[in-house]
Write a protein that holds these residues in place. Sequence first.
Motif, PDB file in Angstrom:
ATOM      1  N   GLN A  66       5.084  14.764 -10.967  1.00 54.69           N
ATOM      2  CA  GLN A  66       5.520  14.861 -12.365  1.00 54.69           C
ATOM      3  C   GLN A  66       4.576  15.728 -13.190  1.00 54.69           C
ATOM      4  O   GLN A  66       5.009  16.469 -14.061  1.00 54.69           O
ATOM      5  CB  GLN A  66       5.603  13.476 -13.008  1.00 54.69           C
ATOM      6  CG  GLN A  66       6.861  12.730 -12.693  1.00 54.69           C
ATOM      7  CD  GLN A  66       6.916  11.431 -13.467  1.00 54.69           C
ATOM      8  OE1 GLN A  66       5.917  10.719 -13.584  1.00 54.69           O
ATOM      9  NE2 GLN A  66       8.075  11.120 -13.985  1.00 54.69           N
ATOM     10  N   ALA A  67       3.299  15.613 -12.938  1.00 56.91           N
ATOM     11  CA  ALA A  67       2.308  16.369 -13.714  1.00 56.91           C
ATOM     12  C   ALA A  67       2.455  17.873 -13.500  1.00 56.91           C
ATOM     13  O   ALA A  67       2.119  18.655 -14.384  1.00 56.91           O
ATOM     14  CB  ALA A  67       0.901  15.915 -13.340  1.00 56.91           C
ATOM     15  N   LYS A 118       0.826  -1.199   0.000  1.00 55.14           N
ATOM     16  CA  LYS A 118       0.000   0.000   0.000  1.00 55.14           C
ATOM     17  C   LYS A 118       0.866   1.259   0.000  1.00 55.14           C
ATOM     18  O   LYS A 118       0.553   2.239  -0.651  1.00 55.14           O
ATOM     19  CB  LYS A 118      -0.904  -0.019   1.231  1.00 55.14           C
ATOM     20  CG  LYS A 118      -2.250   0.548   1.021  1.00 55.14           C
ATOM     21  CD  LYS A 118      -3.109   0.285   2.236  1.00 55.14           C
ATOM     22  CE  LYS A 118      -4.544   0.570   1.903  1.00 55.14           C
ATOM     23  NZ  LYS A 118      -5.412   0.416   3.039  1.00 55.14           N
ATOM     24  N   LEU A 119       1.987   1.215   0.732  1.00 52.62           N
ATOM     25  CA  LEU A 119       2.904   2.349   0.788  1.00 52.62           C
ATOM     26  C   LEU A 119       3.521   2.595  -0.585  1.00 52.62           C
ATOM     27  O   LEU A 119       3.632   3.741  -1.025  1.00 52.62           O
ATOM     28  CB  LEU A 119       4.002   2.107   1.829  1.00 52.62           C
ATOM     29  CG  LEU A 119       5.070   3.177   1.936  1.00 52.62           C
ATOM     30  CD1 LEU A 119       4.436   4.498   2.371  1.00 52.62           C
ATOM     31  CD2 LEU A 119       6.153   2.766   2.907  1.00 52.62           C
ATOM     32  N   ARG A 130       4.031   5.919  -5.383  1.00 55.16           N
ATOM     33  CA  ARG A 130       3.954   5.990  -6.840  1.00 55.16           C
ATOM     34  C   ARG A 130       2.940   7.038  -7.283  1.00 55.16           C
ATOM     35  O   ARG A 130       3.205   7.827  -8.195  1.00 55.16           O
ATOM     36  CB  ARG A 130       3.583   4.620  -7.415  1.00 55.16           C
ATOM     37  CG  ARG A 130       3.654   4.558  -8.927  1.00 55.16           C
ATOM     38  CD  ARG A 130       3.377   3.160  -9.473  1.00 55.16           C
ATOM     39  NE  ARG A 130       4.357   2.215  -8.989  1.00 55.16           N
ATOM     40  CZ  ARG A 130       4.075   1.147  -8.233  1.00 55.16           C
ATOM     41  NH1 ARG A 130       2.840   0.904  -7.875  1.00 55.16           N
ATOM     42  NH2 ARG A 130       5.029   0.324  -7.838  1.00 55.16           N
ATOM     43  N   GLU A 131       1.797   7.097  -6.647  1.00 53.25           N
ATOM     44  CA  GLU A 131       0.781   8.096  -6.977  1.00 53.25           C
ATOM     45  C   GLU A 131       1.287   9.508  -6.677  1.00 53.25           C
ATOM     46  O   GLU A 131       1.050  10.443  -7.445  1.00 53.25           O
ATOM     47  CB  GLU A 131      -0.506   7.816  -6.209  1.00 53.25           C
ATOM     48  CG  GLU A 131      -1.265   6.614  -6.717  1.00 53.25           C
ATOM     49  CD  GLU A 131      -2.492   6.304  -5.881  1.00 53.25           C
ATOM     50  OE1 GLU A 131      -2.804   7.080  -4.952  1.00 53.25           O
ATOM     51  OE2 GLU A 131      -3.139   5.288  -6.162  1.00 53.25           O
TER      52      GLU A 131
END
Length: 62
Positions: A15-16, A2-3, A8-9
């Motif tokens: 990045q966006a 989960k971590l 990653r999210e």
Amino acid sequence: MKLETAVREQWHTWQAHCDLFQRVFLDETGLSTDMIRRYGRALDGAHCVDAALAGIGANPPL
């Protein structure tokens, strides 16, 4: 697990919205700036012959 998903999210979100004009990218590969292959391979021991334009200028020092 989960971590890893949360990290990653967070990375994708960053990045966006990241301004790439404020980043410095270093090339540490040692490649020449002309990016031309100096050597090649040919079948059955034949000579590999080709021509390419010479690179312009020298690699800039860091």
